[in-house]
Design a protein around this motif. Structure first.
Motif, short mmCIF file in Angstrom:
data_model
loop_
_atom_site.label_atom_id
_atom_site.label_comp_id
_atom_site.label_asym_id
_atom_site.label_seq_id
_atom_site.Cartn_x
_atom_site.Cartn_y
_atom_site.Cartn_z
N MET A 175 -0.50 1.21 -0.42
CA MET A 175 0.01 2.27 -1.36
C MET A 175 0.82 1.52 -2.40
N SER A 176 1.76 0.78 -1.78
CA SER A 176 2.52 -0.08 -2.86
C SER A 176 1.64 -0.94 -3.85
N ILE A 177 0.63 -1.61 -3.19
CA ILE A 177 -0.12 -2.32 -4.04
C ILE A 177 -1.05 -1.68 -5.02
N TRP A 178 -1.49 -0.51 -4.66
CA TRP A 178 -2.16 0.45 -5.38
C TRP A 178 -1.46 0.97 -6.65
N TRP A 179 -0.13 1.14 -6.34
CA TRP A 179 0.99 1.35 -7.49
C TRP A 179 0.86 0.43 -8.42
N ARG A 180 1.32 -0.88 -7.92
CA ARG A 180 1.55 -1.92 -8.94
C ARG A 180 0.58 -2.50 -9.37
N ASP A 181 -0.76 -2.84 -8.60
CA ASP A 181 -1.84 -3.50 -9.16
C ASP A 181 -2.96 -2.80 -9.79
N HIS A 182 -2.83 -1.40 -9.50
CA HIS A 182 -3.83 -0.30 -9.89
C HIS A 182 -3.40 0.73 -10.93
N LEU A 183 -2.72 1.40 -10.43
CA LEU A 183 -2.28 2.67 -11.28
C LEU A 183 -1.32 2.29 -12.32
N ASP A 184 -0.38 1.51 -12.24
CA ASP A 184 0.44 0.96 -13.43
C ASP A 184 -0.33 0.44 -14.44
N PRO A 185 -1.23 -0.54 -14.37
CA PRO A 185 -1.74 -1.20 -15.41
C PRO A 185 -2.89 -0.32 -16.07
N HIS A 186 -3.49 0.55 -15.27
CA HIS A 186 -4.65 1.27 -15.75
C HIS A 186 -3.96 2.56 -16.69
N TRP A 216 -9.38 6.13 -8.28
CA TRP A 216 -9.38 6.89 -7.02
C TRP A 216 -10.26 5.99 -5.96
N ARG A 217 -11.11 5.24 -6.21
CA ARG A 217 -11.83 4.46 -5.27
C ARG A 217 -10.85 3.40 -4.54
N ALA A 218 -10.10 2.68 -5.52
CA ALA A 218 -8.99 1.75 -4.94
C ALA A 218 -7.90 2.48 -4.03
N TRP A 219 -7.49 3.84 -4.23
CA TRP A 219 -6.68 4.41 -3.57
C TRP A 219 -7.33 4.78 -2.13
N GLU A 220 -8.51 5.12 -2.24
CA GLU A 220 -9.33 5.68 -0.98
C GLU A 220 -9.38 4.26 -0.13
N THR A 221 -9.80 3.11 -0.50
CA THR A 221 -9.86 1.95 -0.02
C THR A 221 -8.63 1.24 0.70
N LEU A 222 -7.54 1.23 -0.20
CA LEU A 222 -6.33 0.89 0.26
C LEU A 222 -5.67 1.55 1.19
N ARG A 223 -5.90 2.84 1.33
CA ARG A 223 -4.96 3.61 2.39
C ARG A 223 -5.94 3.48 3.68
N VAL A 224 -7.02 3.18 3.67
CA VAL A 224 -7.80 2.67 4.99
C VAL A 224 -7.40 1.03 5.37
N SER A 225 -7.68 0.45 4.51
CA SER A 225 -7.68 -1.07 4.72
C SER A 225 -6.37 -1.67 4.88
N ASP A 226 -5.42 -0.88 4.15
CA ASP A 226 -3.91 -1.69 4.47
C ASP A 226 -3.12 -0.63 4.42
N PRO A 227 -2.84 0.26 5.59
CA PRO A 227 -1.97 1.42 5.60
C PRO A 227 -0.55 1.04 5.60
N GLN A 228 -0.23 -0.07 5.93
CA GLN A 228 1.30 -0.75 5.64
C GLN A 228 1.82 -0.75 4.27
N THR A 229 0.88 -1.33 3.50
CA THR A 229 1.34 -1.80 2.20
C THR A 229 0.51 -1.31 1.09
#
Length: 161
Positions: free
Chosen positions: A106-117, A91-104
């Motif tokens: 969410m892709s980073i979140w899926w690949r680097d956060h959601l998939d491994p967790h 959740w915290r990574a999703w909230e951070t990445l949506r603001v800090s990197d609006p272009q990519t």
């Protein structure tokens, strides 16, 4: 962080609420200065809202049930300390990445956060391995024995112990 002890007297819901409170607390104890930019308001008010209002709706996986293969999932995810910690981090990574990197972000979140967790949570030996969509099994902590003082004395931070 102190995790609720299985079998300990007390209300498990209150214990888990306390754990969530510890996760949400600022570990540094340092308040941001007025010169620092304020953070964007989170989309989801807490990890429960994130899991229930977002994650449960965007993650499409076949769930394991009976002889059917699929992803292990527990409807009482909040009763598993590892799941709380991992889903809170998601959740915290999703909230951070949506603001800090609006272009990519969410892709980073899926690949680097959601998939491994999600893979760890749903793994054959993960916290949801003994659960299914219709059944919750209480978590069992790993067995732990106290370390001998002579072992702890060899650690670089032994003076802090």
């Amino acid at each position: 962080m102190t995790l609720p002890q299985p079998g300990a007297a007390g209300d498990p819901i209150a214990d888990l609420s306390a754990l969530l409170g510890q996760l949400a607390a600022d570990p540094s104890g340092i308040a941001p200065s007025a010169a620092e930019p304020t953070e964007a308001e989170p989309v989801y008010r807490n990890v429960e809202a994130f899991v229930g209002d977002y994650l449960a709706h965007v993650v499409e996986r076949r769930l394991a049930a009976g002889p059917t293969s699929g992803v292990n999932w527990c409807p009482r995810w909040w009763a598993h300390p590892e799941a709380i910690s991992r889903l809170y981090a998601l959740w915290r990574a999703w909230e951070t990445l949506r603001v800090s990197d609006p272009q990519t972000g969410m892709s980073i979140w899926w690949r680097d956060h959601l998939d491994p967790h999600l893979a760890a949570l749903a793994a054959e030996y993960g916290p949801f391995s003994r659960c299914n969509p219709d059944k919750h099994t209480e978590p069992r902590p790993l067995p732990v024995e106290p370390a001998p003082p002579e072992v702890l004395a060899q650690l670089p931070d032994a003076d802090a112990l």
